[in-house]
Write a protein that holds these residues in place. Structure first.
Motif, PDB file in Angstrom:
ATOM      1  N   HIS A 168      47.331 -11.597  14.582  1.00  0.00           N
ATOM      2  CA  HIS A 168      47.048 -11.368  13.163  1.00  0.00           C
ATOM      3  C   HIS A 168      45.575 -11.620  12.869  1.00  0.00           C
ATOM      4  CE1 HIS A 168      50.658 -10.282  11.057  1.00  0.00           C
ATOM      5  NE2 HIS A 168      51.350 -11.184  11.710  1.00  0.00           N
ATOM      6  N   VAL A 169      44.997 -10.761  12.049  1.00  0.00           N
ATOM      7  CA  VAL A 169      43.598 -10.900  11.662  1.00  0.00           C
ATOM      8  C   VAL A 169      43.482 -10.908  10.134  1.00  0.00           C
ATOM      9  CG1 VAL A 169      42.534  -9.968  13.746  1.00  0.00           C
ATOM     10  CG2 VAL A 169      43.336  -8.397  11.985  1.00  0.00           C
ATOM     11  N   LEU A 170      42.369 -11.479   9.651  1.00  0.00           N
ATOM     12  CA  LEU A 170      42.154 -11.679   8.225  1.00  0.00           C
ATOM     13  C   LEU A 170      40.957 -10.859   7.756  1.00  0.00           C
ATOM     14  CD1 LEU A 170      42.565 -15.570   8.251  1.00  0.00           C
ATOM     15  CD2 LEU A 170      44.330 -13.843   7.829  1.00  0.00           C
ATOM     16  N   VAL A 171      41.074 -10.268   6.566  1.00  0.00           N
ATOM     17  CA  VAL A 171      40.064  -9.330   6.091  1.00  0.00           C
ATOM     18  C   VAL A 171      38.760  -9.994   5.644  1.00  0.00           C
ATOM     19  CG1 VAL A 171      39.538  -7.611   4.326  1.00  0.00           C
ATOM     20  CG2 VAL A 171      41.738  -7.544   5.508  1.00  0.00           C
ATOM     21  N   PRO A 172      38.781 -11.031   4.790  1.00  0.00           N
ATOM     22  CA  PRO A 172      37.505 -11.568   4.290  1.00  0.00           C
ATOM     23  C   PRO A 172      36.522 -11.999   5.381  1.00  0.00           C
ATOM     24  CG  PRO A 172      39.299 -12.360   2.929  1.00  0.00           C
ATOM     25  CD  PRO A 172      39.926 -11.661   4.099  1.00  0.00           C
ATOM     26  N   PRO A 173      36.964 -12.656   6.472  1.00  0.00           N
ATOM     27  CA  PRO A 173      35.986 -12.999   7.512  1.00  0.00           C
ATOM     28  C   PRO A 173      35.346 -11.774   8.159  1.00  0.00           C
ATOM     29  CG  PRO A 173      37.959 -14.341   7.749  1.00  0.00           C
ATOM     30  CD  PRO A 173      38.286 -13.271   6.758  1.00  0.00           C
ATOM     31  N   ALA A 174      36.105 -10.693   8.282  1.00  0.00           N
ATOM     32  CA  ALA A 174      35.535  -9.460   8.843  1.00  0.00           C
ATOM     33  C   ALA A 174      34.472  -8.893   7.908  1.00  0.00           C
ATOM     34  CB  ALA A 174      36.632  -8.432   9.080  1.00  0.00           C
ATOM     35  N   MET A 175      34.740  -8.936   6.610  1.00  0.00           N
ATOM     36  CA  MET A 175      33.739  -8.477   5.638  1.00  0.00           C
ATOM     37  C   MET A 175      32.495  -9.348   5.695  1.00  0.00           C
ATOM     38  SD  MET A 175      36.426  -7.665   2.528  1.00  0.00           S
ATOM     39  CE  MET A 175      35.213  -7.169   1.305  1.00  0.00           C
ATOM     40  N   ALA A 177      31.388 -10.924   8.358  1.00  0.00           N
ATOM     41  CA  ALA A 177      30.674 -10.565   9.579  1.00  0.00           C
ATOM     42  C   ALA A 177      29.858  -9.288   9.380  1.00  0.00           C
ATOM     43  CB  ALA A 177      31.662 -10.393  10.726  1.00  0.00           C
ATOM     44  N   ILE A 178      30.426  -8.318   8.684  1.00  0.00           N
ATOM     45  CA  ILE A 178      29.716  -7.055   8.432  1.00  0.00           C
ATOM     46  C   ILE A 178      28.507  -7.294   7.546  1.00  0.00           C
ATOM     47  CG2 ILE A 178      29.899  -4.842   7.236  1.00  0.00           C
ATOM     48  CD1 ILE A 178      32.889  -4.843   8.205  1.00  0.00           C
ATOM     49  N   LEU A 179      28.691  -8.054   6.477  1.00  0.00           N
ATOM     50  CA  LEU A 179      27.597  -8.302   5.538  1.00  0.00           C
ATOM     51  C   LEU A 179      26.503  -9.157   6.157  1.00  0.00           C
ATOM     52  CD1 LEU A 179      29.718  -8.914   2.315  1.00  0.00           C
ATOM     53  CD2 LEU A 179      28.153  -6.999   2.699  1.00  0.00           C
ATOM     54  N   PRO A 182      22.622  -7.810  10.949  1.00  0.00           N
ATOM     55  CA  PRO A 182      21.303  -7.223  10.660  1.00  0.00           C
ATOM     56  C   PRO A 182      21.333  -5.711  10.540  1.00  0.00           C
ATOM     57  CG  PRO A 182      21.439  -7.991  12.945  1.00  0.00           C
ATOM     58  CD  PRO A 182      22.654  -8.497  12.255  1.00  0.00           C
ATOM     59  N   THR A 183      22.423  -5.085  11.015  1.00  0.00           N
ATOM     60  CA  THR A 183      22.551  -3.629  10.909  1.00  0.00           C
ATOM     61  C   THR A 183      23.366  -3.207   9.696  1.00  0.00           C
ATOM     62  OG1 THR A 183      24.528  -3.616  12.329  1.00  0.00           O
ATOM     63  CG2 THR A 183      22.385  -3.380  13.416  1.00  0.00           C
ATOM     64  N   ASN A 184      23.728  -4.147   8.834  1.00  0.00           N
ATOM     65  CA  ASN A 184      24.587  -3.833   7.696  1.00  0.00           C
ATOM     66  C   ASN A 184      23.942  -2.815   6.751  1.00  0.00           C
ATOM     67  OD1 ASN A 184      26.649  -4.128   5.607  1.00  0.00           O
ATOM     68  ND2 ASN A 184      25.083  -5.298   4.510  1.00  0.00           N
ATOM     69  N   ARG A 185      24.725  -1.804   6.370  1.00  0.00           N
ATOM     70  CA  ARG A 185      24.284  -0.815   5.375  1.00  0.00           C
ATOM     71  C   ARG A 185      25.197  -0.788   4.161  1.00  0.00           C
ATOM     72  NH1 ARG A 185      24.309   4.367   6.151  1.00  0.00           N
ATOM     73  NH2 ARG A 185      25.937   4.429   7.748  1.00  0.00           N
ATOM     74  N   VAL A 186      26.197  -1.655   4.127  1.00  0.00           N
ATOM     75  CA  VAL A 186      27.189  -1.617   3.059  1.00  0.00           C
ATOM     76  C   VAL A 186      26.589  -2.116   1.756  1.00  0.00           C
ATOM     77  CG1 VAL A 186      29.423  -2.476   2.283  1.00  0.00           C
ATOM     78  CG2 VAL A 186      29.055  -1.963   4.708  1.00  0.00           C
ATOM     79  N   GLN A 187      26.731  -1.298   0.716  1.00  0.00           N
ATOM     80  CA  GLN A 187      26.254  -1.687  -0.613  1.00  0.00           C
ATOM     81  C   GLN A 187      27.391  -2.071  -1.547  1.00  0.00           C
ATOM     82  OE1 GLN A 187      24.150   2.138  -0.864  1.00  0.00           O
ATOM     83  NE2 GLN A 187      22.276   0.963  -1.302  1.00  0.00           N
ATOM     84  N   GLY A 188      28.610  -1.707  -1.182  1.00  0.00           N
ATOM     85  CA  GLY A 188      29.780  -2.067  -1.968  1.00  0.00           C
ATOM     86  C   GLY A 188      31.032  -1.837  -1.150  1.00  0.00           C
ATOM     87  N   GLY A 316      33.992   0.229  18.744  1.00  0.00           N
ATOM     88  CA  GLY A 316      33.429  -0.935  18.082  1.00  0.00           C
ATOM     89  C   GLY A 316      32.361  -0.559  17.076  1.00  0.00           C
ATOM     90  N   GLU A 317      31.520   0.411  17.416  1.00  0.00           N
ATOM     91  CA  GLU A 317      30.488   0.880  16.492  1.00  0.00           C
ATOM     92  C   GLU A 317      31.115   1.605  15.308  1.00  0.00           C
ATOM     93  OE1 GLU A 317      27.090   2.702  18.893  1.00  0.00           O
ATOM     94  OE2 GLU A 317      28.591   2.191  20.409  1.00  0.00           O
ATOM     95  N   VAL A 318      32.207   2.333  15.559  1.00  0.00           N
ATOM     96  CA  VAL A 318      32.929   2.993  14.464  1.00  0.00           C
ATOM     97  C   VAL A 318      33.512   1.953  13.517  1.00  0.00           C
ATOM     98  CG1 VAL A 318      34.916   4.435  13.888  1.00  0.00           C
ATOM     99  CG2 VAL A 318      33.445   5.061  15.804  1.00  0.00           C
ATOM    100  N   LEU A 319      34.133   0.918  14.080  1.00  0.00           N
ATOM    101  CA  LEU A 319      34.785  -0.109  13.272  1.00  0.00           C
ATOM    102  C   LEU A 319      33.796  -0.921  12.450  1.00  0.00           C
ATOM    103  CD1 LEU A 319      37.332  -1.338  15.951  1.00  0.00           C
ATOM    104  CD2 LEU A 319      37.911  -0.157  13.822  1.00  0.00           C
ATOM    105  N   GLN A 320      32.544  -0.980  12.892  1.00  0.00           N
ATOM    106  CA  GLN A 320      31.527  -1.714  12.147  1.00  0.00           C
ATOM    107  C   GLN A 320      30.741  -0.820  11.195  1.00  0.00           C
ATOM    108  OE1 GLN A 320      29.362  -4.761  14.737  1.00  0.00           O
ATOM    109  NE2 GLN A 320      30.470  -3.581  16.277  1.00  0.00           N
TER     110      GLN A 320
END
Length: 368
Positions: A168-175, A177-179, A182-188, A316-320
């Motif tokens: 089982h995995v949890l969503v907020p920690p993954a978010m 990690a993405i945020l 250094p390669t993060n592009r997510v604005q929302g 992995g690159e797709v998932l990130q």
């Protein structure tokens, strides 16, 4: 059908598209963290309708896809044992391990069964006391309550031949990690409504405050998603980092507190490997010490198994969100649903599968 047909109304959808286009002064980058949302966006051409206004990058929102390769191999090792009946949801059977998948084990005579509920596996254990019955417990917070209940039910029945292989995995920690990348592009973010129906929305507030990004909780039908996008774009245009609930018919701030209490009893939070991504601290659940007797990893001694990912798979690159599925050199060539390199190509919620099956569609009158 209530809450279905009216949320697929093409006239209302196009009206929302126009509102989003009128509001946006630039292109914004949003990430959905749910494979079901990814499939809905691609299948309904929402990304095409909003081309130039919103870029969707597809996050690690498919629990099947992020199940570590070594966990798949542990499942394969257990399932191949003569004394085992291995039970799983159907979407795990085609997911490739380092050498094969569960279908291959079944083809060689392994007793691998598709079930529709973890309680089905408990019933099988009760009906087959001479067999070891193992359920493959995979998923985000959405499926965890039912899996936890199966352990409680097996305990109440006194079943000593039931166990669970937990991933089982949890969503907020993954978010997080993405945020933090250094390669993060997510604005929302568009947050997954089914996860929030269990865990509530409160846990996303700290992410908004820390990273100053808007998060909008939304559903899965076209109008749900477009309304979520509309609110996210509005927040981005006004420079307002805020948490919004665009799915109030299913989601509350507190979530399902009874389910949360059960989860806190049966599971404990642990560091977890994510396939193609790596270790994310405090991002998963494992069975707590109180229920360690039901831990298949311990019972069958497979915790030591570790393997390496294929260098040819860029899942992995797709998932990130670093790569679109069709930008992968193997996409549709050496990697297809029939011969997948990674889980994202065979999972019913995988981003690569969505692009493979739906990317050839064009916008038409019958297509939202």
């Amino acid at each position: 059908m209530k809450y279905l047909d009216e949320f697929r109304d093409p006239v209302a959808a196009h009206a929302l598209v126009e509102q989003i286009r009128d509001r946006a002064t630039r292109q914004w980058t949003l990430m959905e963290v749910c494979g079901g949302q990814t499939h809905s966006i691609i299948r309904n051409g929402i990304d095409q309708l909003l081309d130039g206004v919103v870029e969707f990058i597809h996050g690690p929102g498919c629990p099947v896809c992020v199940t570590p390769l070594e966990v798949i191999d542990r499942a394969l090792t257990i399932a191949a044992r003569d004394e085992v009946i291995f039970c799983s949801f159907g979407d795990m059977l085609r997911v490739p391990g380092s050498r094969e998948d569960l279908f291959s084990v079944r083809a060689r005579g392994g007793d691998v069964r598709v079930v529709y509920s973890p309680l089905d596996a408990v019933r099988i254990a009760a009906d087959n006391p001479d067999k070891e019955v193992v359920f493959f417990g995979v998923g985000f917070e959405t499926t965890a309550p039912a899996n936890a209940m199966s352990v409680l039910h097996a305990q109440r029945l006194g079943l000593v031949n039931f166990s669970m292989l937990v991933s089982h995995v949890l969503v907020p920690p993954a978010m997080t990690a993405i945020l933090s990348s250094p390669t993060n592009r997510v604005q929302g973010f568009l947050a997954a409504g089914h996860v929030c129906s269990v865990m509530g929305t409160d846990q996303y507030g700290p992410l908004v405050e820390r990273y100053r990004v808007p998060i909008v909780v939304t559903g899965f039908e076209p109008l749900d998603l477009l309304e979520g996008v509309r609110q996210a774009v509005d927040l981005l245009e006004t420079g307002t980092p805020e948490l919004r609930n665009a799915y109030p018919r299913a989601v509350s701030a507190a979530g399902n507190t009874v389910a949360q209490q059960t989860l806190a009893d049966v599971f404990t939070v642990v560091d977890r490997q994510w396939r193609g991504i790596g270790m994310i601290p405090q991002s998963g659940w494992a069975l707590s010490k109180r229920y360690a007797a039901f831990d298949a990893e311990i019972r069958f001694g497979v915790g030591h198994l570790e393997v390496s990912e294929s260098a040819d798979c860029h899942a992995g690159e797709v998932l990130q969100g670093m790569l679109k599925p069709n930008e992968c050199p193997a996409f549709g060539k050496t990697c297809t649903p029939r011969n997948p390199l990674g889980a994202t190509m065979v999972s019913s919620e995988g981003a690569c599968a969505a692009y493979y099956h739906f990317r050839r569609l064009t916008i038409g009158a019958g297509h939202v």
